[in-house]
Design a protein around this motif. Structure first.
Motif, PDB file in Angstrom:
ATOM      1  N   ALA A  70      44.141  47.542  41.070  1.00  0.00           N
ATOM      2  CA  ALA A  70      42.832  47.045  41.467  1.00  0.00           C
ATOM      3  C   ALA A  70      41.867  46.963  40.289  1.00  0.00           C
ATOM      4  N   ALA A  71      41.932  47.919  39.375  1.00  0.00           N
ATOM      5  CA  ALA A  71      41.040  47.888  38.213  1.00  0.00           C
ATOM      6  C   ALA A  71      41.359  46.693  37.314  1.00  0.00           C
ATOM      7  N   ALA A  72      42.648  46.421  37.115  1.00  0.00           N
ATOM      8  CA  ALA A  72      43.044  45.270  36.293  1.00  0.00           C
ATOM      9  C   ALA A  72      42.601  43.964  36.938  1.00  0.00           C
ATOM     10  N   LEU A  73      42.736  43.870  38.253  1.00  0.00           N
ATOM     11  CA  LEU A  73      42.349  42.645  38.937  1.00  0.00           C
ATOM     12  C   LEU A  73      40.832  42.480  38.988  1.00  0.00           C
ATOM     13  N   GLN A  74      40.093  43.573  39.033  1.00  0.00           N
ATOM     14  CA  GLN A  74      38.636  43.498  38.948  1.00  0.00           C
ATOM     15  C   GLN A  74      38.208  42.886  37.611  1.00  0.00           C
TER      16      GLN A  74
ATOM     17  N   PRO B  51      38.245  40.629  44.974  1.00  0.00           N
ATOM     18  CA  PRO B  51      37.004  41.417  44.961  1.00  0.00           C
ATOM     19  C   PRO B  51      35.767  40.520  45.013  1.00  0.00           C
ATOM     20  N   ALA B  52      34.652  41.096  45.392  1.00  0.00           N
ATOM     21  CA  ALA B  52      33.394  40.347  45.453  1.00  0.00           C
ATOM     22  C   ALA B  52      33.068  39.773  44.080  1.00  0.00           C
ATOM     23  N   GLY B  53      32.635  38.526  44.074  1.00  0.00           N
ATOM     24  CA  GLY B  53      32.304  37.867  42.820  1.00  0.00           C
ATOM     25  C   GLY B  53      33.492  37.284  42.099  1.00  0.00           C
ATOM     26  N   ALA B  54      34.637  37.194  42.770  1.00  0.00           N
ATOM     27  CA  ALA B  54      35.853  36.685  42.133  1.00  0.00           C
ATOM     28  C   ALA B  54      35.676  35.233  41.717  1.00  0.00           C
ATOM     29  N   CYS B  55      36.302  34.890  40.589  1.00  0.00           N
ATOM     30  CA  CYS B  55      36.117  33.583  39.971  1.00  0.00           C
ATOM     31  C   CYS B  55      37.438  32.840  39.845  1.00  0.00           C
ATOM     32  N   ASP B  56      37.422  31.579  40.217  1.00  0.00           N
ATOM     33  CA  ASP B  56      38.478  30.640  39.852  1.00  0.00           C
ATOM     34  C   ASP B  56      38.075  30.060  38.506  1.00  0.00           C
ATOM     35  N   SER B  57      38.691  30.541  37.438  1.00  0.00           N
ATOM     36  CA  SER B  57      38.272  30.191  36.088  1.00  0.00           C
ATOM     37  C   SER B  57      38.934  28.926  35.544  1.00  0.00           C
ATOM     38  N   HIS B  58      39.709  28.234  36.386  1.00  0.00           N
ATOM     39  CA  HIS B  58      40.326  26.996  35.915  1.00  0.00           C
ATOM     40  C   HIS B  58      40.674  26.123  37.113  1.00  0.00           C
ATOM     41  N   CYS B  59      39.873  25.093  37.329  1.00  0.00           N
ATOM     42  CA  CYS B  59      40.154  24.118  38.374  1.00  0.00           C
ATOM     43  C   CYS B  59      39.531  22.789  37.962  1.00  0.00           C
ATOM     44  N   HIS B  60      39.883  21.743  38.678  1.00  0.00           N
ATOM     45  CA  HIS B  60      39.419  20.406  38.350  1.00  0.00           C
ATOM     46  C   HIS B  60      38.927  19.710  39.613  1.00  0.00           C
TER      47      HIS B  60
ATOM     48  N   LEU C 132      39.899  30.866  50.244  1.00  0.00           N
ATOM     49  CA  LEU C 132      40.546  31.870  49.403  1.00  0.00           C
ATOM     50  C   LEU C 132      39.657  33.073  49.116  1.00  0.00           C
ATOM     51  N   GLY C 133      38.373  33.002  49.440  1.00  0.00           N
ATOM     52  CA  GLY C 133      37.472  34.118  49.178  1.00  0.00           C
ATOM     53  C   GLY C 133      37.009  34.193  47.736  1.00  0.00           C
TER      54      GLY C 133
ATOM     55  N   LEU D 117      49.464  31.266  45.150  1.00  0.00           N
ATOM     56  CA  LEU D 117      49.096  31.718  43.806  1.00  0.00           C
ATOM     57  C   LEU D 117      48.208  32.954  43.879  1.00  0.00           C
ATOM     58  N   LEU D 118      47.274  32.953  44.808  1.00  0.00           N
ATOM     59  CA  LEU D 118      46.388  34.110  44.966  1.00  0.00           C
ATOM     60  C   LEU D 118      47.181  35.349  45.364  1.00  0.00           C
ATOM     61  N   ASP D 119      48.143  35.181  46.258  1.00  0.00           N
ATOM     62  CA  ASP D 119      48.908  36.327  46.753  1.00  0.00           C
ATOM     63  C   ASP D 119      49.871  36.884  45.712  1.00  0.00           C
ATOM     64  N   LEU D 120      50.052  36.182  44.602  1.00  0.00           N
ATOM     65  CA  LEU D 120      50.865  36.700  43.503  1.00  0.00           C
ATOM     66  C   LEU D 120      50.116  37.754  42.690  1.00  0.00           C
ATOM     67  N   LEU D 121      48.782  37.739  42.768  1.00  0.00           N
ATOM     68  CA  LEU D 121      47.977  38.562  41.867  1.00  0.00           C
ATOM     69  C   LEU D 121      48.206  40.068  41.990  1.00  0.00           C
TER      70      LEU D 121
END
Length: 280
Positions: free
Chosen positions: A263-267, A13-22, A55-56, A253-257
């Motif tokens: 959709a509500a849970a993933l938002q 979804p728009a505004g999606a975040c990768d909350s853990h990367c290095h 990845l968007g 990893l993204l395609d596992l989501l």
């Protein structure tokens, strides 16, 4: 990640975040710390930016890697390129001053990570953890914990006692082969049901017992979402330091989501929860 790149099927979804990367490097500008437990290849901010574009993913939380110790310069440099959409989780030293903490806050830092995993030869210093928690709470920061599943019992009381948000990395590094009823995972569920205890549904390649496409982690992710739908986060963990299983491409990893929830849970997972915790 290999040179060949997959195009993900799932569009976040728009505004999606990768909350853990290095990020690592470039080492000619940001040399690694002496005495580091491993020496990774360069994976700098430009590589990360290109990955997120493919990845968007529009928002990013960069977690300070142990190979830099408490020198957060490489991470701060990356955040400064896009301060509206990037945040960071720092490592601190015992001599960091309140003035330094304030400068880190102004630069986009929103939490402090503590690494207790045994393979990195980290021992829990609970006194330092508690002192740091008291100092960062007025800034609205949180504590992030990287620990082994068998440490959840040992550290459970300390985690419950902290009076600020606590984020646990990589689904507590439980072993998917041991099933949902394993004591460590039941302890984790109990922890994350409490207010202000968060969990990252990252590290599927660390939790999985079978490897790619890591589908054996799905029941664990779904159980954690059910336990704390408003306190779950997701991240790629790119570039996957000392991973249990290789990740051929982060698109896997993204395609596992979509198997994690509707959709509500993933938002909530990708947008609403990180927006609230990190202050986007």
């Amino acid at each position: 990640m290999t040179a060949a790149a997959y195009q993900p099927v799932y569009a976040p979804p728009a505004g999606a975040c990768d909350s853990h990367c290095h990020i690592w490097g470039p080492t000619d500008r940001f040399p690694f710390a002496a005495g580091r437990p491993y020496t990774p290849p360069d994976r700098d901010k430009h590589v990360l930016t290109a990955l997120h574009r493919r990845l968007g993913l529009q928002r990013t939380v960069i977690v300070q890697p142990i190979v830099y110790g408490s020198d957060n310069a490489a991470m701060l440099d990356a955040i400064a390129d896009d301060p509206r959409n990037r945040r960071g989780i720092a490592l601190l030293g015992p001599d960091d001053t309140d003035a330094q903490l304030l400068r880190l806050h102004e630069a986009g830092i929103r939490g402090v990570r503590f690494g207790f995993v045994k393979h990195l030869k980290r021992r829990p210093d609970l006194a330092f953890l508690r002192r740091t928690a008291e100092r960062i709470a007025p800034l609205g920061w949180h504590v992030q914990l990287h620990l082994d599943a068998d440490q959840l019992d040992e550290l459970g009381d300390a985690i419950r006692s902290l009076r600020l948000p606590v984020v646990i990395d990589h689904m507590g590094r439980v072993d998917a082969a041991l099933g949902l009823e394993q004591p460590a995972f039941q302890l984790l569920l109990d922890l994350v049901r409490r207010d202000e205890r968060w969990i990252k549904l990252s590290g599927a390649n660390r939790v999985s017992a079978i490897g790619a496409p890591f589908e054996d982690v799905v029941p664990f992710a779904r159980a954690l979402i059910d336990a704390a739908p408003d306190r779950v986060l997701w991240g790629t963990d790119f570039p996957h330091p000392l991973s249990r299983h290789p990740v051929e491409d982060e698109a896997l990893l993204l395609d596992l989501l979509p198997q994690f929830g509707d959709a509500a849970a993933l938002q909530r997972l990708m947008v609403d929860n990180p927006t609230r915790l990190y202050g986007f």
